[in-house]
Design a protein around this motif. Structure first.
Motif, PDB file in Angstrom:
ATOM      1  N   GLY A  99      48.830  35.558  26.514  1.00  0.00           N
ATOM      2  CA  GLY A  99      48.858  34.776  27.738  1.00  0.00           C
ATOM      3  C   GLY A  99      47.894  35.251  28.807  1.00  0.00           C
ATOM      4  O   GLY A  99      47.094  36.176  28.614  1.00  0.00           O
ATOM      5  N   CYS A 100      47.987  34.619  29.977  1.00  0.00           N
ATOM      6  CA  CYS A 100      47.165  35.001  31.118  1.00  0.00           C
ATOM      7  C   CYS A 100      47.402  36.465  31.476  1.00  0.00           C
ATOM      8  O   CYS A 100      48.516  36.983  31.345  1.00  0.00           O
ATOM      9  N   GLY A 101      46.354  37.123  31.928  1.00  0.00           N
ATOM     10  CA  GLY A 101      46.441  38.547  32.253  1.00  0.00           C
ATOM     11  C   GLY A 101      46.246  39.445  31.060  1.00  0.00           C
ATOM     12  O   GLY A 101      46.150  40.663  31.219  1.00  0.00           O
ATOM     13  N   CYS A 102      46.183  38.862  29.859  1.00  0.00           N
ATOM     14  CA  CYS A 102      45.970  39.625  28.622  1.00  0.00           C
ATOM     15  C   CYS A 102      44.547  39.418  28.121  1.00  0.00           C
ATOM     16  O   CYS A 102      43.891  38.437  28.455  1.00  0.00           O
ATOM     17  N   ASN A 103      44.088  40.327  27.288  1.00  0.00           N
ATOM     18  CA  ASN A 103      42.750  40.236  26.702  1.00  0.00           C
ATOM     19  C   ASN A 103      42.801  40.743  25.272  1.00  0.00           C
ATOM     20  O   ASN A 103      43.059  41.923  25.031  1.00  0.00           O
ATOM     21  N   LEU A 104      42.590  39.837  24.320  1.00  0.00           N
ATOM     22  CA  LEU A 104      42.378  40.243  22.937  1.00  0.00           C
ATOM     23  C   LEU A 104      40.874  40.259  22.719  1.00  0.00           C
ATOM     24  O   LEU A 104      40.216  39.217  22.807  1.00  0.00           O
ATOM     25  N   ALA A 105      40.334  41.445  22.469  1.00  0.00           N
ATOM     26  CA  ALA A 105      38.883  41.611  22.413  1.00  0.00           C
ATOM     27  C   ALA A 105      38.444  42.088  21.037  1.00  0.00           C
ATOM     28  O   ALA A 105      39.067  42.980  20.444  1.00  0.00           O
TER      29      ALA A 105
ATOM     30  N   MET B 179      28.373  44.768  22.407  1.00  0.00           N
ATOM     31  CA  MET B 179      28.283  43.340  22.144  1.00  0.00           C
ATOM     32  C   MET B 179      29.696  42.768  22.146  1.00  0.00           C
ATOM     33  O   MET B 179      30.452  42.937  21.183  1.00  0.00           O
ATOM     34  N   ASP B 180      30.088  42.108  23.232  1.00  0.00           N
ATOM     35  CA  ASP B 180      31.420  41.521  23.323  1.00  0.00           C
ATOM     36  C   ASP B 180      31.404  40.160  22.629  1.00  0.00           C
ATOM     37  O   ASP B 180      30.924  39.168  23.192  1.00  0.00           O
ATOM     38  N   ILE B 181      31.931  40.108  21.427  1.00  0.00           N
ATOM     39  CA  ILE B 181      31.949  38.883  20.640  1.00  0.00           C
ATOM     40  C   ILE B 181      33.064  37.962  21.132  1.00  0.00           C
ATOM     41  O   ILE B 181      32.901  36.751  21.196  1.00  0.00           O
ATOM     42  N   MET B 182      34.200  38.554  21.474  1.00  0.00           N
ATOM     43  CA  MET B 182      35.341  37.787  21.979  1.00  0.00           C
ATOM     44  C   MET B 182      36.134  38.634  22.957  1.00  0.00           C
ATOM     45  O   MET B 182      36.575  39.727  22.628  1.00  0.00           O
ATOM     46  N   GLU B 183      36.283  38.137  24.170  1.00  0.00           N
ATOM     47  CA  GLU B 183      37.280  38.643  25.119  1.00  0.00           C
ATOM     48  C   GLU B 183      38.054  37.400  25.537  1.00  0.00           C
ATOM     49  O   GLU B 183      37.505  36.497  26.169  1.00  0.00           O
ATOM     50  N   ALA B 184      39.343  37.336  25.175  1.00  0.00           N
ATOM     51  CA  ALA B 184      39.994  36.035  25.258  1.00  0.00           C
ATOM     52  C   ALA B 184      41.502  36.119  25.415  1.00  0.00           C
ATOM     53  O   ALA B 184      42.138  37.118  25.064  1.00  0.00           O
TER      54      ALA B 184
ATOM     55  N   LYS C 184      47.572  43.764  31.895  1.00  0.00           N
ATOM     56  CA  LYS C 184      48.845  43.913  32.589  1.00  0.00           C
ATOM     57  C   LYS C 184      48.863  43.006  33.809  1.00  0.00           C
ATOM     58  O   LYS C 184      49.296  41.868  33.741  1.00  0.00           O
ATOM     59  N   LYS C 185      48.352  43.493  34.942  1.00  0.00           N
ATOM     60  CA  LYS C 185      48.392  42.725  36.186  1.00  0.00           C
ATOM     61  C   LYS C 185      47.313  41.653  36.204  1.00  0.00           C
ATOM     62  O   LYS C 185      46.233  41.815  35.636  1.00  0.00           O
ATOM     63  N   ALA C 186      47.620  40.562  36.892  1.00  0.00           N
ATOM     64  CA  ALA C 186      46.683  39.435  36.956  1.00  0.00           C
ATOM     65  C   ALA C 186      45.344  39.852  37.541  1.00  0.00           C
ATOM     66  O   ALA C 186      44.284  39.429  37.062  1.00  0.00           O
ATOM     67  N   GLU C 187      45.371  40.694  38.591  1.00  0.00           N
ATOM     68  CA  GLU C 187      44.118  41.047  39.249  1.00  0.00           C
ATOM     69  C   GLU C 187      43.186  41.860  38.361  1.00  0.00           C
ATOM     70  O   GLU C 187      41.966  41.838  38.542  1.00  0.00           O
ATOM     71  N   THR C 188      43.729  42.585  37.385  1.00  0.00           N
ATOM     72  CA  THR C 188      42.868  43.378  36.511  1.00  0.00           C
ATOM     73  C   THR C 188      42.129  42.506  35.492  1.00  0.00           C
ATOM     74  O   THR C 188      41.142  42.943  34.912  1.00  0.00           O
ATOM     75  N   MET C 189      42.606  41.280  35.282  1.00  0.00           N
ATOM     76  CA  MET C 189      41.983  40.393  34.303  1.00  0.00           C
ATOM     77  C   MET C 189      41.387  39.144  34.944  1.00  0.00           C
ATOM     78  O   MET C 189      40.942  38.229  34.252  1.00  0.00           O
ATOM     79  N   ALA C 190      41.317  39.124  36.283  1.00  0.00           N
ATOM     80  CA  ALA C 190      40.808  37.946  36.975  1.00  0.00           C
ATOM     81  C   ALA C 190      39.362  37.639  36.601  1.00  0.00           C
ATOM     82  O   ALA C 190      38.946  36.475  36.577  1.00  0.00           O
ATOM     83  N   TRP C 191      38.565  38.673  36.289  1.00  0.00           N
ATOM     84  CA  TRP C 191      37.172  38.461  35.896  1.00  0.00           C
ATOM     85  C   TRP C 191      37.069  37.592  34.634  1.00  0.00           C
ATOM     86  O   TRP C 191      36.065  36.891  34.432  1.00  0.00           O
ATOM     87  N   LEU C 192      38.116  37.616  33.794  1.00  0.00           N
ATOM     88  CA  LEU C 192      38.113  36.867  32.549  1.00  0.00           C
ATOM     89  C   LEU C 192      38.728  35.471  32.705  1.00  0.00           C
ATOM     90  O   LEU C 192      38.183  34.493  32.190  1.00  0.00           O
ATOM     91  N   ASP C 193      39.860  35.374  33.443  1.00  0.00           N
ATOM     92  CA  ASP C 193      40.655  34.146  33.328  1.00  0.00           C
ATOM     93  C   ASP C 193      41.082  33.488  34.639  1.00  0.00           C
ATOM     94  O   ASP C 193      41.886  32.553  34.629  1.00  0.00           O
ATOM     95  N   SER C 194      40.558  33.922  35.780  1.00  0.00           N
ATOM     96  CA  SER C 194      40.990  33.318  37.055  1.00  0.00           C
ATOM     97  C   SER C 194      39.823  32.643  37.774  1.00  0.00           C
ATOM     98  O   SER C 194      38.859  33.321  38.148  1.00  0.00           O
ATOM     99  N   PRO C 195      39.933  31.335  38.040  1.00  0.00           N
ATOM    100  CA  PRO C 195      40.858  30.394  37.408  1.00  0.00           C
ATOM    101  C   PRO C 195      40.459  30.157  35.945  1.00  0.00           C
ATOM    102  O   PRO C 195      39.372  30.555  35.581  1.00  0.00           O
ATOM    103  N   PRO C 196      41.315  29.560  35.159  1.00  0.00           N
ATOM    104  CA  PRO C 196      42.488  28.744  35.445  1.00  0.00           C
ATOM    105  C   PRO C 196      43.776  29.531  35.615  1.00  0.00           C
ATOM    106  O   PRO C 196      44.775  28.972  36.073  1.00  0.00           O
ATOM    107  N   CYS C 197      43.820  30.811  35.222  1.00  0.00           N
ATOM    108  CA  CYS C 197      45.049  31.575  35.366  1.00  0.00           C
ATOM    109  C   CYS C 197      45.295  31.924  36.825  1.00  0.00           C
ATOM    110  O   CYS C 197      44.356  31.996  37.626  1.00  0.00           O
ATOM    111  N   GLY C 198      46.540  32.175  37.156  1.00  0.00           N
ATOM    112  CA  GLY C 198      46.922  32.564  38.500  1.00  0.00           C
ATOM    113  C   GLY C 198      47.544  33.949  38.509  1.00  0.00           C
ATOM    114  O   GLY C 198      46.940  34.897  38.018  1.00  0.00           O
TER     115      GLY C 198
END
Length: 282
Positions: A105-111, A152-157, A264-278
């Protein structure tokens, strides 16, 4: 989840295929750091998964828990050996895998990404770095474990965003030691293409279901395709020629694959998913 059996492309390109699944719980069992052999088509030799906390390897599928990290190695050792990182030579080749992000989910990163491990010290010898317990000999373009190297980041998602980013470095010294890299890299994200990626049938890639990731490298380009049935979303890094040109030597000599699941926290993953995540928490 079944692996797609893919044939070599025309010319010199070749396929390396694996399947990956992500779960939000840790598996009980052995504390062995080698989970076993991961089937890979087109790689030329077996790959073995080392890391933790314990995940699960079944044929061509790796299932990993949250807050875990794994590397592909050439041997099923119970200690980290610097010359056992599987070296993927990807220039003029395609790497393909299937991934299930439905529980990420949002705030997570499978890389899934490549680095030029093992990291080398100023004498050109393998350096264990600052992450001896979890990921010895690790290096990347953000100096996470105290050591620089191309990344080489193939997937951060996660379920709402997918990003791919090459990170080049300044030229190494004569011993192969890197002193500085491009932390930001030259990234592209599905967030820049409306309705391309997300949970549900209104998106081209419905992340509640598995999809394929196919990445092809040329000397000055990296093309990432997300494929689900007849739907294809393409991230074309042709504007990243300078970054990719500087990584040609690493792509030719070989880079090692690292697979991690964190957040973990939304702010640590905002570079990846905000928006659309909140404000969602991983």
């Amino acid at each position: 989840m079944q692996r797609r059996h893919l044939k070599p492309m025309s010319g010199e390109a070749a396929w390396i295929c694996v399947a990956i699944a992500a779960l939000t719980f840790a598996s009980a069992g052995s504390e062995d750091i080698c989970l076993g052999e991961l089937s890979m088509d087109g790689s030329g030799s077996p790959g073995y998964i080392l890391g933790g906390p314990p995940g699960r390897v079944e044929g061509d599928t790796l299932t990993l828990p949250h807050n875990s990290g794994f590397s592909v190695m050439t041997a099923c050792s119970q200690t980290w050996e610097p010359y056992e990182f599987f070296q993927f030579k990807v220039l003029d080749r395609t790497l393909s895998f299937t991934v299930d992000l439905s529980k990420v989910g949002c705030g997570c990163n499978l890389a899934l990404y490549m680095v030029q491990a093992p990291g080398l010290d100023r004498a050109g010898d393998p350096s264990i770095g600052q992450c001896e317990e979890d990921s010895p000999y690790y290096c990347d373009a953000n100096k996470v474990c105290g050591q620089w190297c191309p990344e080489m980041d193939i997937m951060e998602a996660n379920i709402k965003a997918f990003q791919a980013t090459p990170h080049s470095c300044d030229a190494p010294d004569a011993a192969g030691h890197y002193s500085n890299c491009d932390r930001s890299g030259c990234g592209l994200s599905t967030r820049d293409t409306p309705n391309s990626y997300g949970p549900g049938g209104s998106y081209q890639i419905d992340t509640t279901k598995p999809f394929d990731v196919e990445t092809t490298w040329k000397a000055n380009n990296m093309i990432t395709k997300l494929v689900q049935g007849a739907n294809v979303v393409t991230l074309d890094h042709s504007m990243c020629g300078a970054s990719l040109g500087g990584m040609a030597a690493a792509m030719t000599s070989g880079m090692s694959i690292r697979i991690t699941y964190w957040g973990k926290k939304a702010e640590t993953m905002a570079w990846l998913d905000s928006p659309p995540c909140g404000p969602e928490v991983c």
